[in-house]
Design a protein around this motif. Structure first.
Motif, mmCIF file in Angstrom:
data_model
loop_
_atom_site.group_PDB
_atom_site.id
_atom_site.type_symbol
_atom_site.label_atom_id
_atom_site.label_comp_id
_atom_site.label_asym_id
_atom_site.label_seq_id
_atom_site.Cartn_x
_atom_site.Cartn_y
_atom_site.Cartn_z
ATOM 1 N N GLN A 197 0.848 -1.196 0.000
ATOM 2 C CA GLN A 197 0.000 0.000 0.000
ATOM 3 C C GLN A 197 0.887 1.250 0.000
ATOM 4 O O GLN A 197 0.895 2.024 0.968
ATOM 5 C CB GLN A 197 -0.941 0.014 1.216
ATOM 6 C CG GLN A 197 -2.060 -1.013 1.176
ATOM 7 C CD GLN A 197 -1.632 -2.383 1.660
ATOM 8 O OE1 GLN A 197 -0.691 -2.518 2.433
ATOM 9 N NE2 GLN A 197 -2.346 -3.417 1.218
ATOM 10 N N PRO A 198 1.664 1.473 -1.051
ATOM 11 C CA PRO A 198 2.644 2.561 -1.045
ATOM 12 C C PRO A 198 2.042 3.951 -0.878
ATOM 13 O O PRO A 198 2.707 4.848 -0.361
ATOM 14 C CB PRO A 198 3.346 2.415 -2.407
ATOM 15 C CG PRO A 198 2.388 1.642 -3.262
ATOM 16 C CD PRO A 198 1.679 0.718 -2.334
ATOM 17 N N LYS A 199 0.791 4.148 -1.289
ATOM 18 C CA LYS A 199 0.181 5.477 -1.166
ATOM 19 C C LYS A 199 0.090 5.925 0.286
ATOM 20 O O LYS A 199 0.221 7.112 0.588
ATOM 21 C CB LYS A 199 -1.194 5.484 -1.815
ATOM 22 C CG LYS A 199 -1.172 5.404 -3.336
ATOM 23 C CD LYS A 199 -2.577 5.512 -3.920
ATOM 24 C CE LYS A 199 -2.549 5.453 -5.438
ATOM 25 N NZ LYS A 199 -3.922 5.548 -6.015
ATOM 26 N N ILE A 200 -0.163 4.971 1.181
ATOM 27 C CA ILE A 200 -0.263 5.317 2.604
ATOM 28 C C ILE A 200 1.077 5.839 3.118
ATOM 29 O O ILE A 200 1.129 6.668 4.036
ATOM 30 C CB ILE A 200 -0.718 4.096 3.421
ATOM 31 C CG1 ILE A 200 -2.135 3.681 3.002
ATOM 32 C CG2 ILE A 200 -0.674 4.376 4.918
ATOM 33 C CD1 ILE A 200 -2.667 2.471 3.752
ATOM 34 N N PHE A 201 2.162 5.396 2.490
ATOM 35 C CA PHE A 201 3.496 5.718 2.988
ATOM 36 C C PHE A 201 4.233 6.695 2.069
ATOM 37 O O PHE A 201 5.458 6.766 2.084
ATOM 38 C CB PHE A 201 4.301 4.421 3.147
ATOM 39 C CG PHE A 201 3.662 3.423 4.064
ATOM 40 C CD1 PHE A 201 3.858 3.495 5.431
ATOM 41 C CD2 PHE A 201 2.826 2.427 3.565
ATOM 42 C CE1 PHE A 201 3.262 2.591 6.285
ATOM 43 C CE2 PHE A 201 2.215 1.510 4.414
ATOM 44 C CZ PHE A 201 2.432 1.595 5.784
ATOM 45 N N SER A 202 3.473 7.430 1.280
ATOM 46 C CA SER A 202 4.104 8.393 0.381
ATOM 47 C C SER A 202 4.829 9.487 1.157
ATOM 48 O O SER A 202 5.778 10.096 0.666
ATOM 49 C CB SER A 202 3.058 9.011 -0.551
ATOM 50 O OG SER A 202 2.040 9.670 0.197
ATOM 51 N N SER A 203 4.373 9.733 2.374
ATOM 52 C CA SER A 203 5.040 10.682 3.269
ATOM 53 C C SER A 203 5.007 10.088 4.671
ATOM 54 O O SER A 203 3.932 9.928 5.245
ATOM 55 C CB SER A 203 4.315 12.033 3.252
ATOM 56 O OG SER A 203 4.856 12.905 4.220
ATOM 57 N N VAL A 204 6.179 9.742 5.184
ATOM 58 C CA VAL A 204 6.223 9.132 6.518
ATOM 59 C C VAL A 204 6.791 10.135 7.519
ATOM 60 O O VAL A 204 7.578 11.017 7.153
ATOM 61 C CB VAL A 204 7.068 7.846 6.513
ATOM 62 C CG1 VAL A 204 6.460 6.796 5.598
ATOM 63 C CG2 VAL A 204 8.513 8.122 6.132
ATOM 64 N N PRO A 205 6.391 10.027 8.784
ATOM 65 C CA PRO A 205 6.875 10.968 9.796
ATOM 66 C C PRO A 205 8.389 10.897 9.959
ATOM 67 O O PRO A 205 9.015 9.850 9.725
ATOM 68 C CB PRO A 205 6.158 10.496 11.071
ATOM 69 C CG PRO A 205 4.973 9.736 10.597
ATOM 70 C CD PRO A 205 5.397 9.078 9.318
ATOM 71 N N TYR A 206 8.963 11.997 10.390
ATOM 72 C CA TYR A 206 10.414 12.088 10.550
ATOM 73 C C TYR A 206 10.924 10.990 11.477
ATOM 74 O O TYR A 206 10.354 10.731 12.547
ATOM 75 C CB TYR A 206 10.833 13.450 11.114
ATOM 76 C CG TYR A 206 12.309 13.508 11.399
ATOM 77 C CD1 TYR A 206 13.212 13.751 10.365
ATOM 78 C CD2 TYR A 206 12.801 13.264 12.680
ATOM 79 C CE1 TYR A 206 14.577 13.773 10.611
ATOM 80 C CE2 TYR A 206 14.171 13.293 12.940
ATOM 81 C CZ TYR A 206 15.057 13.535 11.904
ATOM 82 O OH TYR A 206 16.414 13.540 12.139
ATOM 83 N N GLY A 207 12.012 10.382 11.068
ATOM 84 C CA GLY A 207 12.655 9.343 11.866
ATOM 85 C C GLY A 207 12.439 7.958 11.301
ATOM 86 O O GLY A 207 13.244 7.057 11.541
ATOM 87 N N LEU A 208 11.360 7.772 10.532
ATOM 88 C CA LEU A 208 11.062 6.465 9.967
ATOM 89 C C LEU A 208 11.516 6.394 8.512
ATOM 90 O O LEU A 208 11.375 7.362 7.758
ATOM 91 C CB LEU A 208 9.565 6.172 10.051
ATOM 92 C CG LEU A 208 8.967 6.075 11.446
ATOM 93 C CD1 LEU A 208 7.457 5.813 11.369
ATOM 94 C CD2 LEU A 208 9.652 4.995 12.283
ATOM 95 N N VAL A 209 12.056 5.231 8.130
ATOM 96 C CA VAL A 209 12.475 5.000 6.749
ATOM 97 C C VAL A 209 12.075 3.565 6.380
ATOM 98 O O VAL A 209 11.793 2.753 7.246
ATOM 99 C CB VAL A 209 14.011 5.163 6.581
ATOM 100 C CG1 VAL A 209 14.425 6.604 6.850
ATOM 101 C CG2 VAL A 209 14.766 4.199 7.493
ATOM 102 N N ALA A 210 12.038 3.299 5.085
ATOM 103 C CA ALA A 210 11.771 1.927 4.655
ATOM 104 C C ALA A 210 12.879 1.002 5.143
ATOM 105 O O ALA A 210 14.052 1.403 5.210
ATOM 106 C CB ALA A 210 11.655 1.864 3.132
ATOM 107 N N LYS A 211 12.505 -0.212 5.511
ATOM 108 C CA LYS A 211 13.498 -1.161 6.000
ATOM 109 C C LYS A 211 14.602 -1.354 4.954
ATOM 110 O O LYS A 211 14.332 -1.502 3.775
ATOM 111 C CB LYS A 211 12.848 -2.507 6.320
ATOM 112 C CG LYS A 211 12.068 -2.501 7.627
ATOM 113 C CD LYS A 211 11.687 -3.896 8.096
ATOM 114 C CE LYS A 211 10.622 -4.514 7.234
ATOM 115 N NZ LYS A 211 10.124 -5.793 7.834
#
Length: 379
Positions: A361-375
């Motif tokens: 579901q990449p659309k949900i993660f198009s902008s993630v909060p600061y500090g988090l990155v894709a594994k």
């Protein structure tokens, strides 16, 4: 939902449990419906009552605190994949990011951990309820558990489920490795105080590829709560036992993402079937819903225990307020979110979904909060 011959043949078998619940809830027992009536009318009414609760919560979902909003939205998304819950999931990501940022950048030395843990533990001082007193007494000898188990592990595991990790993931893992979690997971007093939480945490550690103490915990749990001593337990301790069992199943499913193989946890399902009357008599609605959902995760939709739990939950709904109140008659949306989202899931079960994830579901993660990155995307 599937209904086979097993379901139809088993309806009569649950009549004793339903009457036991009616007596416990001070309701007049009613004549048990025939199998055809159950299939034709009860299933529809279960779904209608689930919708009634949704109609109470969802117009006000975004007035709830981030933790409650995320708790509800994530569970509903994993059931339905409905994009209307995406904002609640983003709020949950933000909560996770905030917690991990704090740990990574502000609160990670042994001295800081000790100060934080003691402050949190002191919040239990003066509380008179049995649960709080047990938690204080058990945890005061190992207060760092508050920081590690109640805070850090849950946030790391949630990020992991999303396909994310913190930018300082290695630093966070180093903090975990300072402590031997087996000490907490196998301590009888800790299990009596934190059974469900420990069940979550040992599976989170396994999920993260860190210490694997799942089997140690289950052995210790059985020793802490032998079935032969059920009659000696207070209601609080009996519910703590059942909560621990339900959360072993939930944590193994990574919280409604994967189906469960009943034979992997046969001792739990056998206990539920053998003790359904006692569970109905001695447990709150949260626990009853969780027991039913455990069967649904195992694909046992037509087990008589499921129908017993559904009818018990249905009878507890206040139709005017559109929700399941607390045992004290409270209708607060915040405090009632846990039991009511469980009620929705029990009454209108869909199926597990591995979701949401960065890949699926990449659309949900198009902008993630600061500090988090894709594994795997650490600098």
């Amino acid at each position: 939902m599937k209904f086979g011959l097993k379901y139809i043949a088993s309806v009569i078998a649950i009549s004793g449990s339903l009457f036991a619940y009616a007596a416990h809830a001070e309701l007049a027992p009613t004549k048990l419906e025939t199998p055809s009536q159950v299939i034709a009318s009860q299933v529809v009414s279960f779904k209608q009552d689930a919708q009634l609760i949704r109609d109470t919560y969802e117009p006000q979902l975004y007035t709830l605190p981030a933790f409650k909003m995320g708790h509800y939205g994530l569970r509903m998304y994993r059931q339905t994949l409905d994009p209307k819950y995406q904002s609640a999931i983003w709020a949950d990501m933000a909560r996770v990011a905030s917690k991990l940022n704090t740990v990574a950048y502000e609160m990670n030395t042994p001295e800081q951990i000790a100060t934080y843990s003691q402050k949190r533990l002191d919040e239990y001082v003066g509380d008179k309820d049995e649960r709080s007193q047990r938690r204080y007494a058990a945890t005061k000898k190992m207060p760092e558990y508050i920081y590690l188990g109640v805070g850090l592990l849950g946030s790391m595991a949630r990020a992991n489920e999303y396909g994310l990790q913190h930018k300082e993931d290695l630093k966070l893992r180093e903090i975990i490795r300072r402590y031997d979690f087996k000490k907490y997971a196998t301590d009888t007093e800790m299990i009596h105080a934190w059974a469900a939480q420990l069940a979550n945490q040992v599976y989170w550690l396994r999920q993260l590829g860190e210490q694997d103490v799942v089997d140690d915990f289950i052995v210790a749990f059985k020793q802490a709560y032998p079935d032969s001593l059920d009659s000696t337990l207070t209601d609080q301790q009996y519910m703590n036992k059942i909560y621990g069992m339900t959360h072993i199943i939930f944590a193994a499913s990574e919280y409604y993402q994967h189906p469960i193989k009943e034979s992997d946890f046969q001792w739990i399902y056998d206990y539920y079937r053998k003790n359904v009357d006692t569970i109905l008599k001695r447990s709150k609605e949260d626990v009853l819903a969780e027991v039913g959902i455990n069967f649904l995760l195992a694909g046992q939709d037509d087990d008589p225990v499921v129908l017993a739990m559904r009818k018990a939950i249905q009878s507890s709904i206040n139709k005017e307020k559109g929700m399941v109140p607390s045992v004290d008659g409270d209708f607060g949306l915040v405090h009632g979110e846990h039991r009511n989202v469980l009620a929705i899931m029990l009454l209108d079960w869909q199926q597990p979904h591995v979701a949401p994830t960065v890949n699926n579901q990449p659309k949900i993660f198009s902008s993630v909060p600061y500090g988090l990155v894709a594994k795997g995307n650490l600098n």
